[in-house]
Design a protein around this motif. Structure first.
Motif, PDB file in Angstrom:
ATOM      1  N   CYS A 190       0.848  -1.083  -0.071  1.00 17.64           N
ATOM      2  CA  CYS A 190       0.089  -0.005   0.199  1.00 17.64           C
ATOM      3  C   CYS A 190       0.843   1.349   0.077  1.00 17.64           C
ATOM      4  O   CYS A 190       1.893   1.318   0.590  1.00 17.64           O
ATOM      5  N   CYS A 194      -1.506   6.167   5.277  1.00 15.66           N
ATOM      6  CA  CYS A 194      -2.400   6.707   6.336  1.00 15.66           C
ATOM      7  C   CYS A 194      -1.551   6.920   7.782  1.00 15.66           C
ATOM      8  O   CYS A 194      -1.000   6.102   7.933  1.00 15.66           O
ATOM      9  N   HIS A 270     -10.591   1.752  -0.884  1.00 17.02           N
ATOM     10  CA  HIS A 270     -10.377   3.120  -0.226  1.00 17.02           C
ATOM     11  C   HIS A 270     -11.172   3.997  -1.025  1.00 17.02           C
ATOM     12  O   HIS A 270     -11.413   3.970  -2.234  1.00 17.02           O
ATOM     13  N   GLN A 297     -13.222   5.432   8.723  1.00 13.74           N
ATOM     14  CA  GLN A 297     -12.242   5.758   9.627  1.00 13.74           C
ATOM     15  C   GLN A 297     -12.593   7.201  10.769  1.00 13.74           C
ATOM     16  O   GLN A 297     -12.359   6.960  11.816  1.00 13.74           O
TER      17      GLN A 297
END
Ligand code: 5AD
Ligand code: SF4
Length: 470
Positions: A190, A194, A270, A297
């Motif tokens: 990834c 984040c 995402h 989130q």
């Protein structure tokens, strides 16, 4: 010995991944003769699937599987690093392994998976857990035969953890846990970074598998009678962006659907990369399931920015709305973190506001857990644990209320369920609807492995009961 470094793991280069085909070296094929292995898997589906590869590698070395740890000559823990409690569970379990090893010193013990990629963890194992024989990282799985053999020959701790990804290895054998549904990696790593998340460090740079290998794998599963595939990636919507062949997730979804496998699923999405062509493909093909896991989130723009999520509340809600309107009957679930550093009561209310607007089918909720080496670990966190627990509790109550509400809409309806096997509940069967609802089913065992019409006769927050309609 190769030790991991968080600093190196963070680096992203333009270097393209090459594809290499795995083949076991003949000299390792008898290493496990007469020996049994036990593997314990923590964490996400990606880890579950890695364990399926590890099992097949061990079997190519002539090891046999046992589900009784006391009986094993080799004990492997495939670990997860996403939150502190995953860590604690592994170190807790290691105590049991040590105890066994004191009684049977010949047992080989090993740690792999995401914790093995963490510098702090590997240093601790090297210094304080010298009795652990092998440690190998997520980028080193295919090399397990050599690592294991070296450790046996040298009779010493063998640590092989590359901090950065290497080539994409195709042709790694797999021993699937199920003959009905299968996990398929479509990409590794990834690049989103984040700020709270350890995954970009433990799984490396984003690398997509070439479509032909994925499609071949699905075709093979169709031939074997599989009913379902789940395409796996940390961020599947970004599939193909690193391949330079002008082929994206919507192309892949279409091509996988065209194999005629009865059910296609994919995780995780995402919100940032979810484009219209993906939505179109999902709504066009009946065998792409109407189920989307869309992590939120946080609902606060301020916190989303601190998290580095690249969307705001408005963007998220617009996408959510579009998905609901374009994909008939779609069920949407999410992930939510409470107690991110500096999260105020106001920020938390914004999250609740999104939950009250979206009324998710279900949600996985977590308290922020600082991960060593990530940016969020260094952010000032003045929210007390007591407050965080309180917020989690409030959130869960609301999430559960909507989960039950969503399930209630199924009462009395007849829905398709893929029957996977026996239920934990008495003599019932179990399976999932197209929308990923767990159903305990009254019916004959002959339906295991089939998609059947089930009438829903009772619903709860986390599951439903039904009976097969003949
Ligand atoms: N603390 C709490 N939750 C986390 N997640 C990822 N990293 C952390 C962390 N440091 C959650 C996110 C992600 C899910 C897989 O785990 O919600 O979507
Ligand atoms: Fe972690 Fe964010 Fe990547 Fe998901 S998208 S794996 S939360 S960094």
């Amino acid at each position: 010995m190769n030790l991991p470094s968080m600093k190196d793991a963070k680096v992203r280069t333009d270097k393209k991944s090459r594809v290499e085909l795995f083949e076991i070296d003949k000299k390792y094929q008898n290493v496990g003769n007469g020996k049994k292995y036990y593997i314990k898997t923590y964490g996400c589906q990606m880890n579950v699937h890695d364990s399926e590869n590890i099992k097949a590698l061990l079997e190519q070395m002539s090891f046999k599987e046992t589900d009784n740890m006391e009986d094993a000559d080799l004990i492997l823990l495939n670990t997860c690093a996403i939150r502190e409690n995953a860590h604690n569970k592994v170190f807790g379990f290691l105590g049991r392994v040590k105890h066994l090893k004191e009684q049977k010193p010949d047992i080989i013990s090993g740690i792999c998976g995401c914790m093995a990629q963490e510098e702090s963890v590997v240093n601790e194992i090297k210094d304080k857990y010298k009795w652990v024989d092998i440690v190998f990282g997520t980028h080193n799985i295919y090399n397990l035969p050599k690592i294991l053999n070296d450790s046996i020959i040298k009779n010493d701790q063998e640590i092989e953890v590359f901090s950065t990804e290497g080539d994409i290895i195709e042709n790694i054998p797999v021993k699937r846990d199920s003959s009905i549904k299968a996990w398929i990696n479509i990409m590794y790593g990834c690049d989103k970074f984040c700020t709270y998340c350890i995954v970009p460090y433990t799984r490396g740079k984003q690398r997509s598998r070439e479509p032909k290998y994925i499609i071949d794998e699905v075709n093979d599963l169709v031939k074997k009678g599989y009913q379902e595939v789940t395409l796996l990636g940390q961020n599947v919507n970004a599939y193909g962006k690193d391949l330079d062949i002008n082929y994206t997730m919507s192309d892949l979804l279409r091509d996988v659907a065209l194999t005629n496998i009865p059910r296609v699923r994919f995780v995780t999405s995402h919100p940032w990369d979810f484009n219209d062509s993906m939505i179109k493909v999902i709504s066009e093909y009946d065998n792409i399931m109407p189920y989307i896991h869309l992590p939120l989130q946080s609902g606060s723009d301020r916190i989303l920015k601190l998290m580095g999520r690249r969307y705001n509340k408005k963007d998220y809600l617009e996408l959510f709305d579009k998905l609901k309107k374009s994909i008939p009957n779609v069920s949407i679930t999410t992930d939510i973190i409470v107690g991110f550093p500096g999260e105020t009561e106001e920020d938390f209310k914004e999250t609740l506001d999104v939950v009250n607007t979206c009324k998710y089918d279900s949600a996985y909720t977590f308290i922020f857990s600082p991960r060593i080496g990530t940016p969020a670990e260094k952010m000032k966190d003045d929210v007390t644990l007591e407050e965080k627990n309180k917020r989690l509790h409030i959130l869960n109550e609301i999430v559960n209320k909507y989960a039950l509400e969503a399930n209630k809409k199924y009462l009395g309806k007849v829905v398709p369920v893929l029957i996977e096997g026996n239920s934990e509940k008495g003599d019932m069967l179990m399976g999932y609807t197209d929308t990923m609802k767990l159903v305990n089913v009254i019916g004959d065992k002959k339906y295991i492995g089939h998609i059947v019409d089930v009438e829903i006769i009772d619903v709860k927050t986390w599951s439903m009961d039904g009976k097969i309609k003949n």
